[in-house]
Every structure is written in C-alpha cells, then in structure tokens.
Design an enzyme around this catalytic site. Sequence first.
Site, mmCIF file in Angstrom:
data_model
loop_
_atom_site.group_PDB
_atom_site.id
_atom_site.type_symbol
_atom_site.label_atom_id
_atom_site.label_comp_id
_atom_site.label_asym_id
_atom_site.label_seq_id
_atom_site.Cartn_x
_atom_site.Cartn_y
_atom_site.Cartn_z
ATOM 1 N N GLU A 98 19.731 -5.663 -34.433
ATOM 2 C CA GLU A 98 18.630 -5.088 -33.540
ATOM 3 C C GLU A 98 17.957 -6.240 -32.518
ATOM 4 O O GLU A 98 17.155 -6.397 -32.667
ATOM 5 C CB GLU A 98 17.653 -4.510 -34.302
ATOM 6 C CG GLU A 98 18.240 -3.350 -35.416
ATOM 7 C CD GLU A 98 17.030 -3.035 -36.250
ATOM 8 O OE1 GLU A 98 15.949 -3.573 -36.261
ATOM 9 O OE2 GLU A 98 17.054 -2.043 -36.929
ATOM 10 N N ARG A 147 1.560 -11.009 -22.777
ATOM 11 C CA ARG A 147 1.840 -11.912 -23.756
ATOM 12 C C ARG A 147 1.152 -13.327 -23.861
ATOM 13 O O ARG A 147 0.359 -13.859 -24.927
ATOM 14 C CB ARG A 147 3.402 -12.671 -23.728
ATOM 15 C CG ARG A 147 4.370 -11.207 -23.651
ATOM 16 C CD ARG A 147 5.702 -11.588 -23.929
ATOM 17 N NE ARG A 147 6.025 -12.365 -25.382
ATOM 18 C CZ ARG A 147 6.119 -13.526 -25.405
ATOM 19 N NH1 ARG A 147 6.148 -14.347 -24.449
ATOM 20 N NH2 ARG A 147 6.336 -13.890 -26.755
ATOM 21 N N CYS A 184 -11.482 -9.405 -15.061
ATOM 22 C CA CYS A 184 -12.685 -9.898 -15.547
ATOM 23 C C CYS A 184 -12.869 -10.175 -16.939
ATOM 24 O O CYS A 184 -13.489 -9.558 -17.642
ATOM 25 C CB CYS A 184 -13.794 -8.851 -15.223
ATOM 26 S SG CYS A 184 -13.727 -8.978 -13.205
ATOM 27 N N GLU A 185 -11.901 -11.120 -17.510
ATOM 28 C CA GLU A 185 -12.147 -11.620 -18.784
ATOM 29 C C GLU A 185 -11.385 -12.936 -18.819
ATOM 30 O O GLU A 185 -10.176 -13.248 -18.147
ATOM 31 C CB GLU A 185 -11.823 -10.898 -19.883
ATOM 32 C CG GLU A 185 -10.658 -10.156 -20.235
ATOM 33 C CD GLU A 185 -10.494 -9.410 -21.472
ATOM 34 O OE1 GLU A 185 -10.030 -10.248 -22.617
ATOM 35 O OE2 GLU A 185 -10.593 -8.209 -21.519
HETATM 36 N N1 LLP Z 1 13.959 -4.576 -34.979
HETATM 37 C C1 LLP Z 1 12.493 -4.447 -35.399
HETATM 38 C C2 LLP Z 1 12.357 -3.451 -36.651
HETATM 39 C C3 LLP Z 1 11.556 -5.074 -34.705
HETATM 40 O O1 LLP Z 1 10.345 -4.878 -34.980
HETATM 41 C C4 LLP Z 1 11.770 -5.887 -33.480
HETATM 42 C C5 LLP Z 1 10.550 -6.392 -32.895
HETATM 43 C C6 LLP Z 1 13.163 -6.088 -33.469
HETATM 44 C C7 LLP Z 1 14.070 -5.421 -33.666
HETATM 45 C C8 LLP Z 1 13.239 -7.007 -32.033
HETATM 46 O O2 LLP Z 1 13.059 -8.114 -32.212
HETATM 47 P P1 LLP Z 1 13.392 -9.142 -31.166
HETATM 48 O O3 LLP Z 1 15.017 -9.572 -31.182
HETATM 49 O O4 LLP Z 1 12.993 -8.873 -29.794
HETATM 50 O O5 LLP Z 1 12.889 -10.423 -31.601
HETATM 51 N N2 LLP Z 1 5.561 -8.112 -28.351
HETATM 52 C C9 LLP Z 1 6.172 -9.404 -29.129
HETATM 53 C C10 LLP Z 1 7.228 -9.154 -30.016
HETATM 54 C C11 LLP Z 1 6.970 -7.956 -30.950
HETATM 55 C C12 LLP Z 1 8.197 -7.816 -31.692
HETATM 56 C C13 LLP Z 1 8.116 -6.600 -32.646
HETATM 57 N N3 LLP Z 1 9.309 -6.318 -33.344
HETATM 58 C C14 LLP Z 1 6.083 -10.388 -27.972
HETATM 59 O O6 LLP Z 1 5.686 -10.187 -26.623
HETATM 60 O O7 LLP Z 1 6.700 -11.555 -28.402
#
Ligand code: LLP
Length: 422
Positions: A278, A317, A346-347
């Site tokens: 994933e 982020r 504004c923060e």
């Molecule tokens: N599978 C599941 C069940 C997940 O919860 C996630 C990410 C992924 C796959 C994909 O993970 P990746 O390969 O993208 O690392 N908003 C945060 C990242 C949150 C990730 C949540 N889950 C950021 O901007 O760093």
Amino acid sequence: MDHFALTNGVLHAENVPLPAIAEAVGTPVYVYSRATLERHAQVFSQAVAGLGKDGTPLIAFAVKSNPNLAVLKVLQRQGFGADVVSGGELRRALAAGMAPGKIVFSGVGKTRAELELGLSEGIGQFNIESLEEGRELAEVAHSLGITAQAALRINPDVDAGTHDKISTGKADNKFGVPLVRAGEAFAELAGLPGLNLRGVALHIGSQLLDLTPLETAFAKIGALVGELRAAGHVITHVDLGGGLGVPYQPHEEPPSPADYGAMVARVTEGWDVHLTFEPGRVIAGNAGVLLTRVVRVKRGVRDPFVIVDAAMNDLARPALYGAYHGFAAVEPTGADMTANVVGPICETGDTFAMGRECDALSAGDLAVFRTAGAYGATMASSYNSRGFVAEVLVDDEKFAVVADRIDAGAIMDAERVPEWLA
Ligand code: LLP
C-alpha cells in the site's frame, strides 16, 4: 528522481515552464508530473515483481496520499489498485477505473454504510481492524448473501521511528488487533458465515527512513502466519502496508524501493501467500510541487519574512508535523537569502520555515514547495475563508487543470442563515 528541473534558468514541470501555469491558473496551485508518477510506479512495481505466491503482488496505492482523480487514473493505467479508508475514497478509486477486486478497504471506523458500499461494489479485501468490526462485517455480508474477503490488521507493537502523529504500529495506537490477541480473533471470526478471513495486514507508520522496523514487524507477521496455520486457519493473503519514506531534505537517504523489495523477498521467503503493498508517499511525494507567489517581503528583527500566497490551509504538513519542504525560486538569480517563509494566515503556526537558506526572492516572484505531491492538496482546508487550492497535471508539453480552485464564495454558498435568525 523527478521531472521538476531548471531549463534556461526557469523551473519546469516536465516541459512546461511553471510561470505559464501560474499565468493560466493563478497561485497557489499544486502541479503534478505524470512522467514522475509513472516512473515511481514502475520503479516500485519492478522492486516487488515476482514476490509472493504467484509473483504478481497487488500494489494498492494509498489514495489518502493523493486522491486526485487524474492522479489515480495515471496509476490505474500502471496496473495499480487502491487502498481506501472511506466511502469517498472508494468512490474515487472506482471512478478512476480501478478494478473492485484490486481495492482494499482499511480504517478503524468504517461505518455500516461503508461496509455495505464495499460489499455491494465487490471490493477485493476488507482489512478489518477489530473483533467488533469483523463481527459487524460478517453480519452485514451474511444479510446481503455475500461473503466478504477479509484480512485482520495486526498491531505488531513496533516503533516505526517516525513522527508520533504518523506512527501506527505501537501498542497504544488505535490501529489493528494486538498481535497477542490475533489467535483469539481468528478463532472467533474465521468461523462466521459471511466472512472469509483469509489473511493478515499491517501498516506501522509513514515516512520511514530505515527498513529495520519494517523488517522486525514483518518477521512477527511471518511467525503469526505459522501459528495461525498450526491452529488450522487457511492463510493465503498478507498485506504489508506502505510507509516507505522520501527525501524531503537534501541529507535524507531513504531506502530505495529496490532495497525494500529485497528485504521483503528475504523476510517473506516460504510464506506461500499472495502479497499486497500500500505505497502512497513514495509514489506521489516527489511527483508534485506547490507553486506559490511571494506577496511581499517584510523586514524582520533578524531574518526577513518572505510572505507567500500559499498557507497552512493549502499545505498543512509543516504546521502539523513540523515537516520540512524544500523551498526554491522558479527563476533563481543565483543570489541567496536567509528567510522566514510564512503564509498569510493569522496564526504563528502558518510558518513553512524559519531561518531557511534559500534563493533570494522579492515581491511578485514565483517559488515552489517541493515534495508536495503526497499529503498536500488532500489535507487542504478553507481556514481563514481561503478557498481550496487548484491542482494541475503536466504531461510533457501540455498541462490540464485536474481540480478547480474552489473559491471562498463557493464555500459560502453552501451556508445559510436560518429564517428565524434573519
Ligand atoms: N496504508 C495504510 C493503512 C495507511 O494508514 C497509510 C498511511 C498508508 C498505507 C500509506 O503510507 P505511505 O506509504 O504514504 O507512508 N498525513 C501524514 C501521513 C499520514 C499517513 C497515514 N497512513 C503526512 O503528511 O506525513
């Protein structure tokens, strides 16, 4: 590697100069590169090719990282499926033409309506995250006369060594069933009508810069597969999640997809299961930039404030995780400056960087935040009654707006003052 580079002193996305996009679409705007997305998809595909039972693992793109329909379409054409975590993401994956059988549905809080949607669309696998959810899925599926294909998400209690807010595999995180209770959960769920509990899933966190925690977690899963089989369960599928990091800062050297694939090959040797991956960030992160214009440069006590027209509502982020995004001029002059890069909100949290060495910039100049293709536009909000940022996809010499800017007026149109208050 990405396709954002200087040509004749002007930053291009593939063969499109970024000023042309700013001119046509305005700023701030996310710009994605199709060639970069495809390259990343191909590198990842090659890295995991041949792994698992039939040598054709499922690569289910983590839609949450970039749910734009055009981005999903590019990946669908590369043979990817989707990892979704809501009915909304599921509908997007289907709208992009992803085969239902290549969709896995994760998430701790799937509602009954979402379970029904997944079942009626015939998705490939539910990654169930609790005994309670498993019971409900079985009941809903049975009542619809369907058998749900499912894996049990395991929480292996491994510290992924990443930011706390994006760590998902520690015992006190909300995700999955603790390893020690997996046997119990299987014993109950595997016998339920409506459910074919055929495997296990895990995902320990995101932006991992070291393979060790993944390897530790995968080894625990391998041992569990053996135990479950010894208890008489038929285990045919394992979903290894995502998590591979990308270099946000010049000194960061995340493991390559090839290193990751080699580690997976070693650890999963002899498992005799069909594998799912994933990936999100590693596919989309470097395939996008946030293009912004400098509103003005304000004198500071120490360093000047470069105030750009993008803000924390467009790219959350840095404010949320203290994350670093490279910041560069679209037409660098060769001169440098040390600046505090901030948005108009504004923060004080609306700060992209403090004391950053960067290209010299003046009011009206264009600049980019790099590595913004993952967890960028998708996390936007309309805070401070700013609209939703537009998105553009570049393909060689052409580009298209793939998400309209939604201005503050359109958002206000969805609100009303009740008659009794007017
Ligand atoms: N599978 C599941 C069940 C997940 O919860 C996630 C990410 C992924 C796959 C994909 O993970 P990746 O390969 O993208 O690392 N908003 C945060 C990242 C949150 C990730 C949540 N889950 C950021 O901007 O760093």
